[in-house]
Motif scaffolding. Structure first.
Motif, PDB file in Angstrom:
ATOM      1  N   VAL A 265     -31.608 -44.298  -5.558  1.00  0.00           N
ATOM      2  CA  VAL A 265     -31.708 -43.122  -4.963  1.00  0.00           C
ATOM      3  C   VAL A 265     -30.407 -42.355  -4.817  1.00  0.00           C
ATOM      4  O   VAL A 265     -30.911 -41.250  -4.308  1.00  0.00           O
ATOM      5  CB  VAL A 265     -32.525 -42.430  -3.852  1.00  0.00           C
ATOM      6  N   GLY A 266     -29.637 -43.027  -4.741  1.00  0.00           N
ATOM      7  CA  GLY A 266     -28.023 -42.620  -4.837  1.00  0.00           C
ATOM      8  C   GLY A 266     -26.787 -43.307  -5.145  1.00  0.00           C
ATOM      9  O   GLY A 266     -27.317 -44.566  -5.882  1.00  0.00           O
ATOM     10  N   ALA A 267     -25.900 -42.977  -5.299  1.00  0.00           N
ATOM     11  CA  ALA A 267     -24.781 -44.243  -5.802  1.00  0.00           C
ATOM     12  C   ALA A 267     -23.482 -43.544  -4.991  1.00  0.00           C
ATOM     13  O   ALA A 267     -23.155 -42.159  -4.627  1.00  0.00           O
ATOM     14  CB  ALA A 267     -24.680 -44.082  -7.080  1.00  0.00           C
ATOM     15  N   VAL A 268     -22.752 -44.857  -4.491  1.00  0.00           N
ATOM     16  CA  VAL A 268     -20.906 -44.214  -3.701  1.00  0.00           C
ATOM     17  C   VAL A 268     -19.693 -44.881  -4.065  1.00  0.00           C
ATOM     18  O   VAL A 268     -20.494 -45.576  -4.354  1.00  0.00           O
ATOM     19  CB  VAL A 268     -21.381 -44.378  -2.114  1.00  0.00           C
ATOM     20  N   PHE A 269     -19.424 -44.176  -3.854  1.00  0.00           N
ATOM     21  CA  PHE A 269     -18.130 -45.010  -4.691  1.00  0.00           C
ATOM     22  C   PHE A 269     -17.202 -44.947  -2.878  1.00  0.00           C
ATOM     23  O   PHE A 269     -17.169 -44.550  -2.256  1.00  0.00           O
ATOM     24  CB  PHE A 269     -16.691 -44.234  -5.468  1.00  0.00           C
ATOM     25  N   VAL A 270     -17.355 -46.990  -2.532  1.00  0.00           N
ATOM     26  CA  VAL A 270     -16.594 -47.380  -2.041  1.00  0.00           C
ATOM     27  C   VAL A 270     -14.952 -47.579  -1.471  1.00  0.00           C
ATOM     28  O   VAL A 270     -14.378 -48.161  -3.118  1.00  0.00           O
ATOM     29  CB  VAL A 270     -17.454 -48.933  -1.775  1.00  0.00           C
ATOM     30  N   SER A 271     -14.730 -46.569  -1.031  1.00  0.00           N
ATOM     31  CA  SER A 271     -13.382 -46.352  -0.697  1.00  0.00           C
ATOM     32  C   SER A 271     -12.771 -47.146   0.480  1.00  0.00           C
ATOM     33  O   SER A 271     -12.931 -47.364   1.623  1.00  0.00           O
ATOM     34  CB  SER A 271     -12.957 -44.837  -0.439  1.00  0.00           C
ATOM     35  N   GLY A 272     -11.085 -47.537   0.271  1.00  0.00           N
ATOM     36  CA  GLY A 272     -10.570 -48.409   1.228  1.00  0.00           C
ATOM     37  C   GLY A 272     -10.101 -47.658   2.629  1.00  0.00           C
ATOM     38  O   GLY A 272      -8.732 -47.392   3.432  1.00  0.00           O
ATOM     39  N   GLU A 273     -10.118 -46.260   2.165  1.00  0.00           N
ATOM     40  CA  GLU A 273      -9.167 -45.050   3.039  1.00  0.00           C
ATOM     41  C   GLU A 273     -10.162 -45.009   3.681  1.00  0.00           C
ATOM     42  O   GLU A 273     -10.986 -44.954   3.834  1.00  0.00           O
ATOM     43  CB  GLU A 273      -8.711 -43.379   1.827  1.00  0.00           C
ATOM     44  N   PRO A 274      -9.019 -44.873   5.306  1.00  0.00           N
ATOM     45  CA  PRO A 274     -10.030 -44.146   6.480  1.00  0.00           C
ATOM     46  C   PRO A 274     -10.543 -43.199   6.229  1.00  0.00           C
ATOM     47  O   PRO A 274      -9.594 -42.273   5.818  1.00  0.00           O
ATOM     48  CB  PRO A 274      -9.031 -45.306   7.037  1.00  0.00           C
ATOM     49  N   ALA A 275     -11.783 -42.902   6.767  1.00  0.00           N
ATOM     50  CA  ALA A 275     -12.201 -41.602   7.152  1.00  0.00           C
ATOM     51  C   ALA A 275     -11.620 -40.979   8.505  1.00  0.00           C
ATOM     52  O   ALA A 275     -11.413 -42.070   9.331  1.00  0.00           O
ATOM     53  CB  ALA A 275     -13.767 -41.217   7.312  1.00  0.00           C
ATOM     54  N   ASP A 276     -11.243 -39.788   8.640  1.00  0.00           N
ATOM     55  CA  ASP A 276     -10.537 -39.360   9.998  1.00  0.00           C
ATOM     56  C   ASP A 276     -11.519 -39.338  11.071  1.00  0.00           C
ATOM     57  O   ASP A 276     -10.676 -38.943  11.855  1.00  0.00           O
ATOM     58  CB  ASP A 276     -10.502 -37.592   9.748  1.00  0.00           C
ATOM     59  N   ASP A 277     -12.836 -39.039  10.726  1.00  0.00           N
ATOM     60  CA  ASP A 277     -14.268 -38.929  11.655  1.00  0.00           C
ATOM     61  C   ASP A 277     -15.622 -39.349  10.905  1.00  0.00           C
ATOM     62  O   ASP A 277     -15.447 -39.635   9.295  1.00  0.00           O
ATOM     63  CB  ASP A 277     -14.302 -37.762  12.554  1.00  0.00           C
ATOM     64  N   VAL A 278     -16.355 -39.236  11.857  1.00  0.00           N
ATOM     65  CA  VAL A 278     -17.830 -39.997  10.624  1.00  0.00           C
ATOM     66  C   VAL A 278     -17.821 -39.114  10.443  1.00  0.00           C
ATOM     67  O   VAL A 278     -18.613 -39.496   8.877  1.00  0.00           O
ATOM     68  CB  VAL A 278     -18.703 -40.615  12.218  1.00  0.00           C
ATOM     69  N   ASP A 279     -17.983 -37.729  10.855  1.00  0.00           N
ATOM     70  CA  ASP A 279     -18.703 -36.850   9.708  1.00  0.00           C
ATOM     71  C   ASP A 279     -17.989 -36.697   8.824  1.00  0.00           C
ATOM     72  O   ASP A 279     -18.115 -36.052   6.928  1.00  0.00           O
ATOM     73  CB  ASP A 279     -18.344 -35.501  10.295  1.00  0.00           C
ATOM     74  N   GLY A 280     -17.249 -37.324   8.407  1.00  0.00           N
ATOM     75  CA  GLY A 280     -15.787 -37.610   7.078  1.00  0.00           C
ATOM     76  C   GLY A 280     -15.789 -38.386   6.167  1.00  0.00           C
ATOM     77  O   GLY A 280     -15.681 -38.445   5.255  1.00  0.00           O
ATOM     78  N   MET A 281     -16.874 -39.383   6.601  1.00  0.00           N
ATOM     79  CA  MET A 281     -17.389 -40.542   5.717  1.00  0.00           C
ATOM     80  C   MET A 281     -17.808 -40.246   3.765  1.00  0.00           C
ATOM     81  O   MET A 281     -17.222 -41.254   3.745  1.00  0.00           O
ATOM     82  CB  MET A 281     -18.127 -41.550   6.752  1.00  0.00           C
ATOM     83  N   LEU A 282     -18.803 -39.673   4.052  1.00  0.00           N
ATOM     84  CA  LEU A 282     -19.354 -39.298   2.685  1.00  0.00           C
ATOM     85  C   LEU A 282     -19.294 -38.009   2.671  1.00  0.00           C
ATOM     86  O   LEU A 282     -19.498 -37.026   3.041  1.00  0.00           O
ATOM     87  CB  LEU A 282     -21.021 -39.848   3.211  1.00  0.00           C
ATOM     88  N   THR A 283     -18.044 -37.562   1.262  1.00  0.00           N
ATOM     89  CA  THR A 283     -18.075 -36.929   0.926  1.00  0.00           C
ATOM     90  C   THR A 283     -18.874 -36.717  -0.537  1.00  0.00           C
ATOM     91  O   THR A 283     -18.364 -37.366  -1.500  1.00  0.00           O
ATOM     92  CB  THR A 283     -16.431 -36.902   0.992  1.00  0.00           C
ATOM     93  N   PRO A 284     -19.107 -35.498  -0.809  1.00  0.00           N
ATOM     94  CA  PRO A 284     -19.638 -36.038  -2.416  1.00  0.00           C
ATOM     95  C   PRO A 284     -18.577 -36.007  -3.183  1.00  0.00           C
ATOM     96  O   PRO A 284     -17.658 -35.374  -3.011  1.00  0.00           O
ATOM     97  CB  PRO A 284     -20.448 -34.721  -2.224  1.00  0.00           C
ATOM     98  N   VAL A 285     -18.575 -36.374  -4.844  1.00  0.00           N
ATOM     99  CA  VAL A 285     -18.184 -36.519  -5.580  1.00  0.00           C
ATOM    100  C   VAL A 285     -18.619 -34.416  -6.657  1.00  0.00           C
ATOM    101  O   VAL A 285     -19.644 -35.144  -6.685  1.00  0.00           O
ATOM    102  CB  VAL A 285     -18.267 -37.771  -6.438  1.00  0.00           C
ATOM    103  N   PRO A 286     -17.480 -34.679  -6.738  1.00  0.00           N
ATOM    104  CA  PRO A 286     -17.998 -33.412  -7.971  1.00  0.00           C
ATOM    105  C   PRO A 286     -18.459 -33.332  -9.377  1.00  0.00           C
ATOM    106  O   PRO A 286     -17.910 -34.448  -9.480  1.00  0.00           O
ATOM    107  CB  PRO A 286     -16.071 -32.143  -7.957  1.00  0.00           C
TER     108      PRO A 286
END
Length: 345
Positions: A265-286
Motif C-alpha cells: 500500500v506504500g513505498a519509500v526511498f530510505v535516505s541517509g540524509e537527516p530531516a530538518d524536523d519530524v514533519d519533514g521526514m516523509l516527502t512525496p516524490v514527484p
C-alpha cells in the motif's frame, strides 16, 4: 568367500557424470508462493536449508501452484583452505541455464524452464555458512521464484501490519536494515529485510523473514535491554563490502514475521540524509520522477518481465522519500503513519 556387489570398487567410467548419487535427505518448504523440494546427499547441507527456511510460515499466492526442485551435492574440495571468505560469485548464462560460479567446486545452476536447480558445494565451503546460504542456496530459490512464478525481485526491506505493507527501498547503507529492525521492535510484521518479491498484478509481496543484520554501532539506539542482548549474542557475519554485522534470527520469537503475503500500500526511498524536523521526514516524490528513480534503484528488477506493470502501479500509487530522524523510532512512526493513511483509502 564369494565376493558381493558391495565388495566391488566402483568404476568411475560407469557413472562419469555422478548421476547416480543417492539423496538421503529431503525436505519440503512453501516459500515465495511456491512449493520447493530440497534434496541432498549431505546432512550438513540440509542443515543450511533449515537455517535459511526453517520455522517460516508458508506463503501462498493466488493462482500460484508451482513446484520447484533444488538438489544440493557435497564434493571433496580444499580450494578455500586459509581463505578469509570465498571468491565473489561470477554470473554466467546460456542454453537456458543461469549459473553462479564461485570456483570449480562451488557453483549453482538454475534451469527455470525445468523448474530445477543444482547446488554443488565443496566440503571446505561448509566453513562459510553465510556465503553458502546467501550466495548459493538463496540464489537458486530466488531465481526459480522470479522466473518461474513471475515475481518482481526487489533489493529492499518490507514491513507491515494487518495484511498491508510498505516497501523500503534505497541504496545500500541508507538504513533499510536498521529501519526494518526497529519496525520489528515496535510491533510491525517483518516480511523481509533484504529481498522482496512482488506479484505485479495484485501487488502482493512475499519474502523470507529469517534474519535482520545490524551493525554494532546501531545498538546504541536500542532501549530495550532484552533486544540488545538478543542482537549482541547473535553470530557476526562479514559482508562482501567488508562491513561486519550481527545476524539476528527473528524466528527466535523476538518480533513477528509476516504470516502470509502482504498487500503493498506504500513505498519509500530510505535516505541517509537527516530531516530538518519530524514533519519533514516523509516527502512525496514527484510523479514524473518515480519511474526514473525506481529503475535506477532496481536495475536487475527493471529487466524482468513483470516490471512494466509493477512500475505503473507504483507510479499511480505514489512514492515517498523518507529522511532520517534523530532516532530510528521516528522513522518507524513515519512508516506506521503511511500504513494507517493508506489503509483508510
Amino acid at each position: 568367500m564369494a565376493a558381493t556387489l558391495d565388495d566391488v570398487a566402483p568404476d568411475v567410467s560407469a557413472d562419469p557424470f555422478g548421476e547416480r548419487i543417492r539423496t538421503h535427505w529431503a525436505v519440503h518448504k512453501r516459500l515465495l508462493g511456491a512449493h520447493f523440494l530440497f534434496e541432498s546427499d549431505c546432512e550438513a547441507l540440509m542443515d543450511q536449508v533449515g537455517a535459511a527456511y526453517g520455522g517460516l510460515p508458508p506463503h501462498h499466492l493466488p493462482h500460484s501452484e508451482y513446484d520447484f526442485r533444488v538438489e544440493l551435492r557435497l564434493v571433496p574440495g580444499r580450494s578455500l583452505r586459509g581463505a578469509i571468505e570465498p571468491p565473489p560469485v561470477q554470473m554466467r548464462s546460456g542454453a537456458g541455464l543461469l549459473c553462479g560460479v564461485v570456483d570449480a567446486c562451488n557453483y549453482v545452476m538454475v534451469m527455470p524452464a525445468q523448474r530445477r536447480a543444482l547446488v554443488v558445494v565443496s566440503s571446505d565451503m561448509l566453513g562459510f555458512p553465510y556465503h553458502l546460504r546467501y550466495e548459493l542456496i538463496e540464489f537458486a530459490v530466488f531465481v526459480l521464484a522470479t522466473r518461474g512464478v513471475g515475481l518482481v525481485p526487489l533489493h529492499g526491506a518490507c514491513v507491515g501490519s494487518e495484511g498491508r505493507c510498505v516497501l523500503l527501498l534505497g541504496a545500500s547503507g541508507a538504513g533499510k536494515s536498521t529501519l526494518a529492525l526497529h519496525s520489528v521492535l515496535k510491533g510491525l510484521d517483518l516480511l523481509s529485510e533484504d529481498a522482496v518479491f512482488v506479484e505485479p498484478e495484485t501487488l502482493l509481496a512475499t519474502g523470507v523473514a529469517n534474519y535482520v543484520h545490524v551493525k554494532a554501532d546501531a545498538l546504541r539506539f536500542i532501549d530495550d535491554e532484552r533486544a540488545r542482548h538478543w542482537i549482541g549474542m547473535s553470530p557476526t557475519i562479514r559482508r562482501r563490502s567488508g562491513v561486519e554485522k550481527f545476524e539476528a534470527d527473528v524466528r527466535t520469537g523476538f518480533g513477528r514475521v509476516a504470516a502470509a503475503p502482504l498487500a503493498v500500500v506504500g513505498a519509500v526511498f530510505v535516505s541517509g540524509e537527516p530531516a530538518d524536523d519530524v514533519d519533514g521526514m516523509l516527502t512525496p516524490v514527484p510523479t514524473n520522477d518515480i519511474a526514473i528513480r525506481l529503475r535506477a534503484d532496481q536495475p536487475y528488477a527493471a529487466g524482468q518481465s513483470g516490471w512494466r506493470r509493477f512500475e505503473q502501479k507504483l507510479v499511480a500509487m505514489g512514492m515517498y522519500e523518507l529522511r532520517r530522524g534523530l532516532h530510528p523510532s521516528a522513522s518507524v512512526d513515519a512508516v506506521r503513519e503511511l500504513l494507517q493513511r493508506r489503509s483508510k483509502r
